[in-house]
Design a protein around this motif. Structure first.
Motif, PDB file in Angstrom:
ATOM      1  N   LEU A  86       7.897  -2.537 -15.104  1.00 26.66           N
ATOM      2  CA  LEU A  86       7.237  -3.411 -16.076  1.00 26.66           C
ATOM      3  C   LEU A  86       7.814  -4.829 -16.007  1.00 26.66           C
ATOM      4  CD1 LEU A  86       6.963  -1.063 -19.193  1.00 26.66           C
ATOM      5  CD2 LEU A  86       5.239  -1.548 -17.443  1.00 26.66           C
ATOM      6  N   TYR A  87       9.133  -4.933 -16.000  1.00 25.35           N
ATOM      7  CA  TYR A  87       9.775  -6.241 -15.878  1.00 25.35           C
ATOM      8  C   TYR A  87      11.246  -6.066 -15.538  1.00 25.35           C
ATOM      9  CZ  TYR A  87      11.627  -5.493 -20.639  1.00 25.35           C
ATOM     10  OH  TYR A  87      12.270  -4.986 -21.739  1.00 25.35           O
ATOM     11  N   GLU A  88      11.854  -7.170 -15.103  1.00 27.85           N
ATOM     12  CA  GLU A  88      13.300  -7.214 -14.864  1.00 27.85           C
ATOM     13  C   GLU A  88      13.913  -8.284 -15.757  1.00 27.85           C
ATOM     14  OE1 GLU A  88      13.888  -5.807 -10.209  1.00 27.85           O
ATOM     15  OE2 GLU A  88      14.093  -7.937 -10.715  1.00 27.85           O
ATOM     16  N   LYS A  89      15.106  -7.989 -16.247  1.00 28.78           N
ATOM     17  CA  LYS A  89      15.893  -8.992 -16.976  1.00 28.78           C
ATOM     18  C   LYS A  89      16.982  -9.471 -16.018  1.00 28.78           C
ATOM     19  CE  LYS A  89      18.608  -9.601 -21.228  1.00 28.78           C
ATOM     20  NZ  LYS A  89      19.187  -8.892 -22.411  1.00 28.78           N
ATOM     21  N   ARG A  90      17.026 -10.785 -15.754  1.00 29.63           N
ATOM     22  CA  ARG A  90      17.952 -11.336 -14.764  1.00 29.63           C
ATOM     23  C   ARG A  90      18.718 -12.529 -15.348  1.00 29.63           C
ATOM     24  NH1 ARG A  90      13.204 -12.534 -10.392  1.00 29.63           N
ATOM     25  NH2 ARG A  90      12.547 -10.391  -9.922  1.00 29.63           N
ATOM     26  N   GLN A  91      19.858 -12.803 -14.744  1.00 33.07           N
ATOM     27  CA  GLN A  91      20.589 -14.026 -15.078  1.00 33.07           C
ATOM     28  C   GLN A  91      20.689 -14.891 -13.831  1.00 33.07           C
ATOM     29  OE1 GLN A  91      24.134 -13.804 -17.408  1.00 33.07           O
ATOM     30  NE2 GLN A  91      24.025 -16.007 -17.659  1.00 33.07           N
ATOM     31  N   TYR A  92      20.196 -16.123 -13.955  1.00 32.80           N
ATOM     32  CA  TYR A  92      20.330 -17.118 -12.892  1.00 32.80           C
ATOM     33  C   TYR A  92      21.443 -18.081 -13.279  1.00 32.80           C
ATOM     34  CZ  TYR A  92      16.014 -15.497 -10.723  1.00 32.80           C
ATOM     35  OH  TYR A  92      15.067 -14.720 -10.103  1.00 32.80           O
TER      36      TYR A  92
END
Length: 246
Positions: A86-92
């Motif tokens: 469904l989605y990804e949670k990422r940190q850039y």
């Protein structure tokens, strides 16, 4: 004075013929690529000028998967349902980007014209005089009204500077391109394919807003479209990013 042997004369003449043939093939390739981009541009009501021939050729030659550098991020969470992502949670992380603001009548015009300006910067039109290399995705910051019912015309197209250039980014010759440092950001990312226009972007924004447990934790009027294939590609790989509030 010693006479040139027939053999050496043949080789020197042969090599010049080979060089001419190689140059002719190079010119033909440039023309073919330019003509393809011009036909795609016409579909988006964008004029692709002749001086784009060389940048287009450089970018095409260096566009193999192993030549592209993916923007680094830390994966925090993957949300799936029945095996579908469904989605990804990422940190850039904090990083420098080459950015250009555009405000054409249509979104597709803005990203095409913005991307062409960034291509020139990537392809030697910078203070280093070097080809800088492709990083993916190329991102576009878009804005909506508060009710998220329509997009505003103003967008920012941005190119992530490769790791080796982060400390000292080459200066753009084009004064419209600004080097900005973006802070570390948490994003919620969902993949989608196909063209990107006002309708498809609003659809993806509304879809991700429905899927997220707490969409109110994100900015409500600023979103990012991440493009992994160039604007001339037919079946593009894109992502919509929601930005978590600082």
């Amino acid at each position: 004075m010693a006479e040139e042997s027939p053999d050496s004369a043949y080789h020197s003449h042969g090599s010049s013929l080979e060089e001419e043939a190689a140059e002719r093939m190079e010119d033909e390739e440039q023309e073919r690529l330019l003509s393809y981009w011009q036909s795609v541009g016409r579909g988006h009501q964008v004029d692709v000028p002749r001086d784009m021939a060389e940048p287009i050729q450089q970018l095409t030659r260096n566009n193999s998967p192993q030549e592209r550098q993916t923007i680094p991020f830390t994966l925090i969470q993957r949300k799936e349902k029945l095996g579908d992502l469904l989605y990804e949670k990422r940190q850039y992380g904090k990083a420098k980007w080459a950015c250009i603001k555009m405000k054409e009548k249509q979104y597709e015009q803005s990203i095409c014209l913005g991307f062409m300006k960034l291509m020139r910067y990537i392809c030697e039109q910078n203070s280093s005089g070097l080809y800088l290399g492709i990083t993916i995705p190329i991102v576009t910051i878009v804005h909506t009204n508060e009710s998220q019912s329509e997009m505003t015309q103003s967008v920012t197209v941005a190119y992530y500077l490769p790791e080796v250039l982060q400390d000292q980014p080459p200066h753009p010759f084009d004064s419209d391109i600004i080097i900005e440092e973006w802070p570390s950001t948490i994003v919620y990312s969902r993949s989608f394919r196909g063209i990107t226009n006002e309708d498809s972007i609003m659809r993806e924004i509304n879809l991700l807003a429905e899927i997220l447990e707490s969409p109110e934790l994100c900015l409500q009027d600023t979103f990012i479209i991440a493009g992994y294939t160039n604007p001339a590609a037919a079946n593009r790989h894109n992502e919509i990013w929601f930005l978590q509030r600082p």
